[in-house]
Design a protein around this motif. Sequence first.
Motif, short mmCIF file in Angstrom:
data_model
loop_
_atom_site.label_atom_id
_atom_site.label_comp_id
_atom_site.label_asym_id
_atom_site.label_seq_id
_atom_site.Cartn_x
_atom_site.Cartn_y
_atom_site.Cartn_z
N LEU A 193 -64.44 8.73 -7.17
CA LEU A 193 -65.63 8.86 -6.33
C LEU A 193 -66.39 7.54 -6.32
N HIS A 196 -72.15 6.04 -7.51
CA HIS A 196 -73.34 6.88 -7.60
C HIS A 196 -73.00 8.35 -7.42
N HIS A 197 -71.99 8.66 -6.64
CA HIS A 197 -71.54 10.05 -6.53
C HIS A 197 -70.98 10.53 -7.87
N GLN A 198 -70.21 9.67 -8.55
CA GLN A 198 -69.69 10.05 -9.86
C GLN A 198 -70.83 10.26 -10.85
N TYR A 201 -72.24 13.68 -10.14
CA TYR A 201 -71.38 14.75 -10.65
C TYR A 201 -71.46 14.86 -12.16
N TYR A 216 -78.07 10.43 -6.24
CA TYR A 216 -77.86 10.61 -4.80
C TYR A 216 -78.88 9.80 -4.00
N ALA A 219 -77.69 6.30 -3.86
CA ALA A 219 -76.58 6.17 -2.91
C ALA A 219 -77.08 6.11 -1.47
N ASP A 226 -74.63 7.76 4.44
CA ASP A 226 -73.79 8.47 3.48
C ASP A 226 -74.11 9.96 3.54
N LEU A 228 -72.36 12.57 2.71
CA LEU A 228 -72.02 13.32 1.51
C LEU A 228 -73.14 13.25 0.49
N ALA A 229 -73.77 12.09 0.38
CA ALA A 229 -74.90 11.95 -0.54
C ALA A 229 -76.11 12.74 -0.05
N GLY A 232 -75.30 16.30 -0.79
CA GLY A 232 -75.35 16.49 -2.24
C GLY A 232 -76.77 16.53 -2.76
#
Length: 329
Positions: A193, A196-198, A201, A216, A219, A226, A228-229, A232
């Motif tokens: 990932l 920052h996503h990692q 998580y 997030y 990110a 982004d 996904l961020a 999230g």
Amino acid sequence: MTNLPPVPAGLRGAVDLSSLVNRPPAPAAVPQAPSGGAGEVGQPAPTAGGAVAVPAFVLDATDASFSQFLEISNTVPVIVDLWAEWCGPCKQLSPVLEKLIAEYAGRLLLAKVDVDANPQLTQAFQAQSIPAVAAVIGGRPVQLFVGALPEAQVRDVFEQVLELAAQNGVTGTAVVDGAPETDGGVEPEPEPLPPHHQDAYDAIDRGDYTAAIQAYKTAIAQDPRDQLAVAGLAQVSLLERLQGVTIADVRGAAAADPTGVESQLAVADLDLSGGHIDDAFDRLLTLFPSLDQAGRDAVRTRLLEYFEIVGTDDARVATARRRLAMLLY
């Protein structure tokens, strides 16, 4: 509550599954290995040494097929994951459940129940909020927890399930039917990932939602596109708001203050997390015209978060978005 309740000391199934136990079994499906998701369970096949053959350790369960899981649970404890595609917290929890089930290597099975497609199971397990996780041991259900929990807490629950199963003589294992012999090969590593996503998580995994939110946000600051961020951030913000709350307290406060912004935002969070998406949208959109500018800004921000959680391509989001636009202009 979103907090973890204790697993009962004995088999005291709080859910009546007798209607499913007494149903004639569904026609056996042809066992197939999962392709990017859960497999389908066919008629369980006994093997030597107290084991049962299954197509995969993670399986889809339906109203029609669940009688087969009840039979399997006489040999192997079955974990039941009640989820839905639109449920953001479900997307946080399901990978944790599937990872741990793989680690237990047949000592537990995971039955995934899409609550939208399986109303009988949803009612049988009294799933008023999702994600909800239960177990079936020896044909008897045991409610475990509601909400997305960190991996360490889920692992503790699974250990308690195995202890409870052993106390009731359910100590078998499942084997994947037709699985090739291992050749010592190493599974390819999943694509990493973004950093920052990692970080987010990892923070969610240890239950630190504040740190996940900050990861997030970082990110998004680096790349405002982004998505996904953005999604999230909306999901983990909901998890943080729900942490430690009780349904009774939130709904009681909302009933006592029907025009209060904070009380109505809190109960809308419950509506959304429990799958009552239209109720959450309608509650806030109905409240919106009576609010001052600060209240309107708060409601609009929360609705935009909900749109990300549910999915911007969902028809219910499109309807709510049009209604919000009409109220704004």
